[in-house]
Scaffold this active site. Structure first.
Site, short mmCIF file in Angstrom:
data_model
loop_
_atom_site.label_atom_id
_atom_site.label_comp_id
_atom_site.label_asym_id
_atom_site.label_seq_id
_atom_site.Cartn_x
_atom_site.Cartn_y
_atom_site.Cartn_z
N SER A 8 61.97 50.26 3.13
CA SER A 8 61.89 50.26 1.47
C SER A 8 60.46 49.62 1.27
O SER A 8 60.00 48.65 1.66
CB SER A 8 62.78 49.01 1.23
OG SER A 8 62.42 48.72 -0.17
N HIS A 31 62.28 54.53 1.43
CA HIS A 31 63.33 54.05 0.06
C HIS A 31 62.40 53.52 -0.96
O HIS A 31 61.60 52.47 -0.65
CB HIS A 31 63.96 52.93 0.91
CG HIS A 31 65.03 52.54 0.03
ND1 HIS A 31 66.46 52.99 -0.18
CD2 HIS A 31 65.18 51.36 -0.83
CE1 HIS A 31 67.21 52.43 -1.06
NE2 HIS A 31 66.64 51.32 -1.34
N ASP A 33 62.54 51.65 -4.73
CA ASP A 33 63.29 51.07 -5.23
C ASP A 33 62.95 50.82 -6.95
O ASP A 33 61.84 50.30 -7.05
CB ASP A 33 63.48 49.61 -4.90
CG ASP A 33 64.43 49.35 -3.56
OD1 ASP A 33 65.33 49.65 -3.54
OD2 ASP A 33 63.80 48.76 -2.53
N MET A 35 63.38 49.84 -10.47
CA MET A 35 64.13 48.39 -11.22
C MET A 35 63.50 48.60 -12.61
O MET A 35 62.21 48.60 -12.84
CB MET A 35 63.80 47.08 -10.57
CG MET A 35 64.31 47.17 -9.00
SD MET A 35 64.15 45.55 -8.48
CE MET A 35 64.39 45.88 -6.41
N HIS A 64 66.19 54.94 -5.16
CA HIS A 64 67.29 53.88 -5.52
C HIS A 64 66.93 53.45 -6.90
O HIS A 64 66.14 52.64 -6.96
CB HIS A 64 67.46 52.85 -4.38
CG HIS A 64 68.21 51.77 -4.52
ND1 HIS A 64 68.46 50.64 -3.83
CD2 HIS A 64 69.34 51.60 -5.34
CE1 HIS A 64 69.48 49.89 -4.38
NE2 HIS A 64 70.07 50.64 -5.39
N MET A 66 67.89 51.41 -9.84
CA MET A 66 68.62 50.16 -10.28
C MET A 66 68.19 49.92 -11.60
O MET A 66 67.24 49.28 -12.18
CB MET A 66 68.17 48.91 -9.54
CG MET A 66 68.67 48.85 -8.11
SD MET A 66 67.85 47.81 -6.83
CE MET A 66 66.56 48.92 -6.37
N MET A 135 75.37 47.95 -1.27
CA MET A 135 74.53 47.01 -1.22
C MET A 135 74.80 45.59 -0.40
O MET A 135 76.54 45.16 -0.78
CB MET A 135 74.17 46.56 -2.69
CG MET A 135 73.63 47.46 -3.70
SD MET A 135 71.79 47.83 -3.30
CE MET A 135 71.07 46.22 -3.11
N GLY A 140 67.78 43.55 -6.67
CA GLY A 140 66.96 43.25 -7.54
C GLY A 140 65.59 42.70 -6.62
O GLY A 140 64.56 42.70 -7.24
N PHE A 141 65.98 42.16 -5.58
CA PHE A 141 64.80 41.40 -4.82
C PHE A 141 64.78 41.97 -3.29
O PHE A 141 65.96 41.93 -2.65
CB PHE A 141 64.64 39.92 -5.18
CG PHE A 141 64.42 39.54 -6.50
CD1 PHE A 141 63.31 39.55 -7.00
CD2 PHE A 141 65.55 39.37 -7.32
CE1 PHE A 141 63.07 39.37 -8.55
CE2 PHE A 141 65.73 39.19 -8.66
CZ PHE A 141 64.29 39.04 -9.12
N GLY A 142 63.61 42.02 -2.68
CA GLY A 142 63.53 41.90 -1.23
C GLY A 142 63.57 40.63 -0.64
O GLY A 142 63.66 39.53 -1.35
N ASP A 173 72.08 48.36 2.16
CA ASP A 173 70.71 47.87 1.66
C ASP A 173 70.76 46.44 1.32
O ASP A 173 71.58 46.12 0.48
CB ASP A 173 70.37 48.90 0.35
CG ASP A 173 68.90 48.66 -0.20
OD1 ASP A 173 68.20 47.80 0.57
OD2 ASP A 173 68.78 49.20 -1.29
N GLY A 175 68.96 42.76 3.18
CA GLY A 175 69.02 41.67 3.95
C GLY A 175 69.08 42.64 5.72
O GLY A 175 69.70 41.76 6.59
N GLY A 195 63.50 46.58 4.18
CA GLY A 195 62.18 46.16 3.49
C GLY A 195 61.55 45.27 4.44
O GLY A 195 60.66 45.49 5.09
N SER A 196 61.76 43.72 4.25
CA SER A 196 61.12 42.61 4.80
C SER A 196 60.92 42.95 6.25
O SER A 196 59.99 42.53 7.20
CB SER A 196 61.52 41.51 4.38
OG SER A 196 62.90 41.36 4.17
C1 DX5 Z 1 66.79 45.11 -3.31
C2 DX5 Z 1 66.62 46.42 -2.97
C3 DX5 Z 1 66.20 46.76 -1.57
C4 DX5 Z 1 65.14 45.97 -0.94
C5 DX5 Z 1 65.80 45.36 0.24
O1 DX5 Z 1 67.44 45.21 -4.53
O2 DX5 Z 1 67.54 47.61 -3.41
O3 DX5 Z 1 65.96 48.15 -1.20
O4 DX5 Z 1 63.88 46.34 -0.88
O5 DX5 Z 1 64.86 44.61 1.01
P1 DX5 Z 1 65.03 43.52 2.28
O6 DX5 Z 1 65.53 44.54 3.27
O7 DX5 Z 1 64.17 42.72 2.41
O8 DX5 Z 1 66.48 43.00 1.89
ZN ZN Z 2 67.05 49.56 -2.51
#
Ligand code: DX5
Ligand code: ZN
Length: 219
Positions: A8, A31, A33, A35, A64, A66, A135, A140-142, A173, A175, A195-196
């Site tokens: 991501s 991926h 995101d 938002m 994706h 959102m 999910m 909302g956040f990584g 998706d 964590g 992502g992270s």
């Molecule tokens: C969160 C996003 C994810 C996000 C995941 O709402 O949909 O795609 O990038 O980030 P990590 O892998 O750091 O949880």
């Molecule tokens: Zn996502």
């Protein structure tokens, strides 16, 4: 299709998206995101940025969304050339019509479920879609902590898909990392967003391969 890793770019350097997408090694999908600060309490990017990414990469782009009102906005991402377009079940007014529209534009149609949305109510929708996104954090956040409470839903999603006999991907998706990906694969997921765990690593391409190896050992 087997195991797929979808880094991501939410955790990438937004000022250098072209090189950030380039350094993903053998990643299967990118991926993205989207938002809107309504469906989720965060604002990221929209169609012009997705179009710019598509123009600079041969990689398959996995959008994706959102966002509220996907019925109005999602088709644009499919028309632009995204490989997958996932809208949220909680936001769509007419999911069957929308999924058909996405497919008509040549994209795979995905339906996303927030942690508290049950999968069972979407069983009848399966013939219309190509991917279920479960999910494993609140969207909302990584960088959020993986929610173990979602694992049984991944299992139930896999059971429904197996029973249907259809080739529907199950994406997780939120964590997903070297500490959690094996549990997701065990439960039946086959597409892993990270992502992270990818962009936070020193070598993103190596992180993708590590995740793939761990998932494959539990598929
Ligand atoms: C969160 C996003 C994810 C996000 C995941 O709402 O949909 O795609 O990038 O980030 P990590 O892998 O750091 O949880
Ligand atoms: Zn996502």
């Amino acid at each position: 299709m087997g195991i797929q890793i979808a880094p991501s770019i939410l955790s990438a350097d937004f000022a250098n998206l072209e090189s950030e997408v380039d350094r993903l090694g053998d990643a299967d999908l990118v991926h993205v995101d989207v938002m809107d600060n309504h469906f989720v309490p965060n604002l990221t990017l929209g169609l012009p940025v997705v179009e710019a990414i598509l123009a600079r990469t041969e990689r398959r782009v996995d959008c994706h969304l959102m966002i509220d009102e996907p019925d109005r906005w999602a088709a644009g991402y499919a028309e632009a050339g995204a490989h997958n377009v996932t809208f949220h079940a909680e936001a769509a007014a007419a999911p069957v019509r929308l999924a058909r529209e996405l497919r008509r534009h040549g994209a795979r149609a995905g339906v996303g479920l927030k942690p508290a949305t049950p999968v069972e109510q979407f069983e009848d929708l399966l013939p219309e879609i190509d991917m279920l996104l479960v999910m494993t954090v609140e969207p909302g956040f990584g960088g959020q902590r993986f929610l173990d409470v979602c694992l049984p839903k991944i299992r139930r999603a896999r059971e429904l898909v197996t029973r249907s006999g259809m080739d529907i991907w199950i994406q997780v998706d939120g964590g997903v990392s070297d500490e959690t990906i094996e549990r997701c694969a065990d439960a039946g997921a086959d597409v892993f967003v990270a992502g992270s765990a990818v962009y936070g690593a020193e070598d993103a391409a190596a992180a993708v391969e590590d995740l793939r190896r761990l998932a494959a050992g539990h598929a």
